[in-house]
Motif scaffolding. Structure first.
Motif, PDB file in Angstrom:
ATOM      1  N   ASP A  66       6.737  10.672  -0.520  1.00 15.41           N
ATOM      2  CA  ASP A  66       7.075  10.357   0.754  1.00 15.41           C
ATOM      3  C   ASP A  66       7.506   8.531   0.452  1.00 15.41           C
ATOM      4  O   ASP A  66       8.392   7.918   1.046  1.00 15.41           O
ATOM      5  CB  ASP A  66       6.304  10.643   1.859  1.00 15.41           C
ATOM      6  N   LEU A  67       7.121   8.118   0.048  1.00 14.01           N
ATOM      7  CA  LEU A  67       6.781   6.427  -0.258  1.00 14.01           C
ATOM      8  C   LEU A  67       6.879   6.150  -1.704  1.00 14.01           C
ATOM      9  O   LEU A  67       7.509   4.989  -2.097  1.00 14.01           O
ATOM     10  CB  LEU A  67       5.599   6.311  -0.527  1.00 14.01           C
ATOM     11  N   GLY A  68       8.650   7.329  -2.803  1.00 19.35           N
ATOM     12  CA  GLY A  68       8.505   6.141  -2.961  1.00 19.35           C
ATOM     13  C   GLY A  68       8.049   6.053  -4.855  1.00 19.35           C
ATOM     14  O   GLY A  68       8.256   5.492  -5.765  1.00 19.35           O
ATOM     15  N   ARG A  69       6.630   6.846  -4.894  1.00 20.32           N
ATOM     16  CA  ARG A  69       6.240   6.940  -5.897  1.00 20.32           C
ATOM     17  C   ARG A  69       5.372   7.982  -7.108  1.00 20.32           C
ATOM     18  O   ARG A  69       6.309   9.517  -6.338  1.00 20.32           O
ATOM     19  CB  ARG A  69       4.516   6.181  -5.528  1.00 20.32           C
ATOM     20  N   THR A  70       5.828   7.866  -7.987  1.00 22.30           N
ATOM     21  CA  THR A  70       5.052   9.022  -9.099  1.00 22.30           C
ATOM     22  C   THR A  70       4.056   9.282  -9.281  1.00 22.30           C
ATOM     23  O   THR A  70       2.922   8.110  -9.348  1.00 22.30           O
ATOM     24  CB  THR A  70       6.140   8.281 -10.631  1.00 22.30           C
ATOM     25  N   ALA A  71       4.180  10.106 -10.334  1.00 25.00           N
ATOM     26  CA  ALA A  71       2.296   9.860 -10.572  1.00 25.00           C
ATOM     27  C   ALA A  71       1.596   8.824 -11.977  1.00 25.00           C
ATOM     28  O   ALA A  71       0.588   8.100 -10.891  1.00 25.00           O
ATOM     29  CB  ALA A  71       2.124  11.173 -11.734  1.00 25.00           C
ATOM     30  N   VAL A  72       2.596   8.515 -12.171  1.00 19.26           N
ATOM     31  CA  VAL A  72       1.875   6.923 -12.870  1.00 19.26           C
ATOM     32  C   VAL A  72       2.001   5.222 -12.105  1.00 19.26           C
ATOM     33  O   VAL A  72       1.318   4.781 -12.278  1.00 19.26           O
ATOM     34  CB  VAL A  72       3.708   5.863 -14.087  1.00 19.26           C
ATOM     35  N   ASP A  73       2.921   5.654 -11.246  1.00 23.03           N
ATOM     36  CA  ASP A  73       2.605   4.227  -9.894  1.00 23.03           C
ATOM     37  C   ASP A  73       1.802   3.875  -8.959  1.00 23.03           C
ATOM     38  O   ASP A  73       0.839   3.124  -8.731  1.00 23.03           O
ATOM     39  CB  ASP A  73       4.061   4.754  -8.928  1.00 23.03           C
ATOM     40  N   LEU A  74       1.335   5.862  -9.113  1.00 25.43           N
ATOM     41  CA  LEU A  74      -0.192   5.509  -8.720  1.00 25.43           C
ATOM     42  C   LEU A  74      -1.214   5.054  -9.514  1.00 25.43           C
ATOM     43  O   LEU A  74      -2.371   5.001  -8.417  1.00 25.43           O
ATOM     44  CB  LEU A  74      -0.134   6.896  -7.319  1.00 25.43           C
ATOM     45  N   VAL A  82       0.417  20.094   0.571  1.00 24.18           N
ATOM     46  CA  VAL A  82       0.537  18.920   1.254  1.00 24.18           C
ATOM     47  C   VAL A  82       2.125  18.524   0.704  1.00 24.18           C
ATOM     48  O   VAL A  82       3.181  18.806   0.642  1.00 24.18           O
ATOM     49  CB  VAL A  82      -0.303  18.606   1.811  1.00 24.18           C
ATOM     50  N   LEU A  83       1.998  17.013   0.258  1.00 20.56           N
ATOM     51  CA  LEU A  83       3.036  16.369  -0.076  1.00 20.56           C
ATOM     52  C   LEU A  83       3.649  17.045  -1.532  1.00 20.56           C
ATOM     53  O   LEU A  83       4.244  16.390  -2.170  1.00 20.56           O
ATOM     54  CB  LEU A  83       2.894  14.828  -0.046  1.00 20.56           C
ATOM     55  N   GLY A  84       3.133  17.504  -1.915  1.00 23.65           N
ATOM     56  CA  GLY A  84       3.284  17.981  -3.280  1.00 23.65           C
ATOM     57  C   GLY A  84       2.304  17.173  -4.794  1.00 23.65           C
ATOM     58  O   GLY A  84       2.231  16.365  -5.206  1.00 23.65           O
ATOM     59  N   VAL A  85       2.365  18.173  -6.559  1.00 22.27           N
ATOM     60  CA  VAL A  85       1.509  17.533  -7.120  1.00 22.27           C
ATOM     61  C   VAL A  85       2.550  16.169  -7.555  1.00 22.27           C
ATOM     62  O   VAL A  85       4.136  16.403  -7.551  1.00 22.27           O
ATOM     63  CB  VAL A  85       1.559  18.543  -7.960  1.00 22.27           C
ATOM     64  N   ALA A  86       1.867  14.886  -7.737  1.00 28.00           N
ATOM     65  CA  ALA A  86       2.604  13.956  -8.540  1.00 28.00           C
ATOM     66  C   ALA A  86       2.950  14.688  -9.382  1.00 28.00           C
ATOM     67  O   ALA A  86       2.099  14.724 -10.539  1.00 28.00           O
ATOM     68  CB  ALA A  86       1.632  12.909  -7.853  1.00 28.00           C
TER      69      ALA A  86
END
Length: 202
Positions: free
Chosen positions: A119-127, A109-113
């Motif tokens: 698409d919302l400008g978030r990195t894995a850490v942001d999540l 889908v939107l790819g591995v973080a």
């Protein structure tokens, strides 16, 4: 599929710029023979279709598919910094992929973080969220608030799903029973399914 095989396969997909489930094609239509016939459209207009779909394969045969942008690996400093922020090490396979192949962006889908943004400008850490179980890193967003997580603390880098649309509240997290290796292998083979819980009838 063993870790080294998964790593090589992911690297091959990234190098071929065919690393996403969604691809951009030049507008057109399928003719009676299944060929892709281009349609007049403003310059730069592209359609987003599912990789492996009839439209994608026909457009690919007609040289009407745009290659995805190249992905770059992360620096050792960036990965070390991410692990410090996470408070625990990444699974070895995920760390190697970030360092040797791409800093996120590949996969379902939107790819591995990763260090790259979604698409919302978030990195894995942001999540990351303190409300989530310790050690679970969100690496896959499926839309509709559904996520895939990898367990960075337990043995085997096992995958967890999160489907809040079930109405099960805190029980919306569940063990998927597959490892990160299995998860990536499923994506590479086109057999990976998004997390899903049956809705609570009450």
């Amino acid at each position: 599929m063993r870790e080294d095989e998964v790593l090589r396969s992911v690297a091959a997909r990234v190098a071929a710029r065919d690393y996403s489930d969604d691809v951009w094609i030049h507008p057109g239509d399928l003719d009676a023979n299944g060929n892709w016939v281009l349609s007049p459209a403003p310059e730069g207009t592209r359609w987003l279709v599912v990789r492996g779909s009839q439209e994608h394969l026909a457009a690919l045969a007609a040289d009407a598919v745009d290659p995805l942008p190249p992905l770059e690996p992360a620096s050792v400093h960036a990965v070390d910094d991410a692990e410090r922020l996470l408070g625990h090490p990444l699974p070895p396979l995920l760390r190697r992929i970030y360092l040797e192949v791409a800093n996120g962006g590949f996969g379902p889908v939107l790819g591995v973080a990763g260090g790259g943004t979604d698409d919302l400008g978030r990195t894995a850490v942001d999540l990351l969220s303190p409300r989530e179980p310790a050690g679970l890193l969100p690496i896959g967003y499926w839309g509709c608030a559904i996520y895939s997580y990898v367990d960075c603390l337990g043995r085997g880098a096992m995958m967890w799903g999160f489907d809040p649309n079930s109405g099960l509240g805190e029980h919306s997290f569940y063990a998927e029973g597959i490892s990160l290796v299995d998860w990536l292998d499923g994506w590479l083979r086109g057999s990976l399914e998004q997390p899903h819980l049956e809705p609570d009838p009450t």
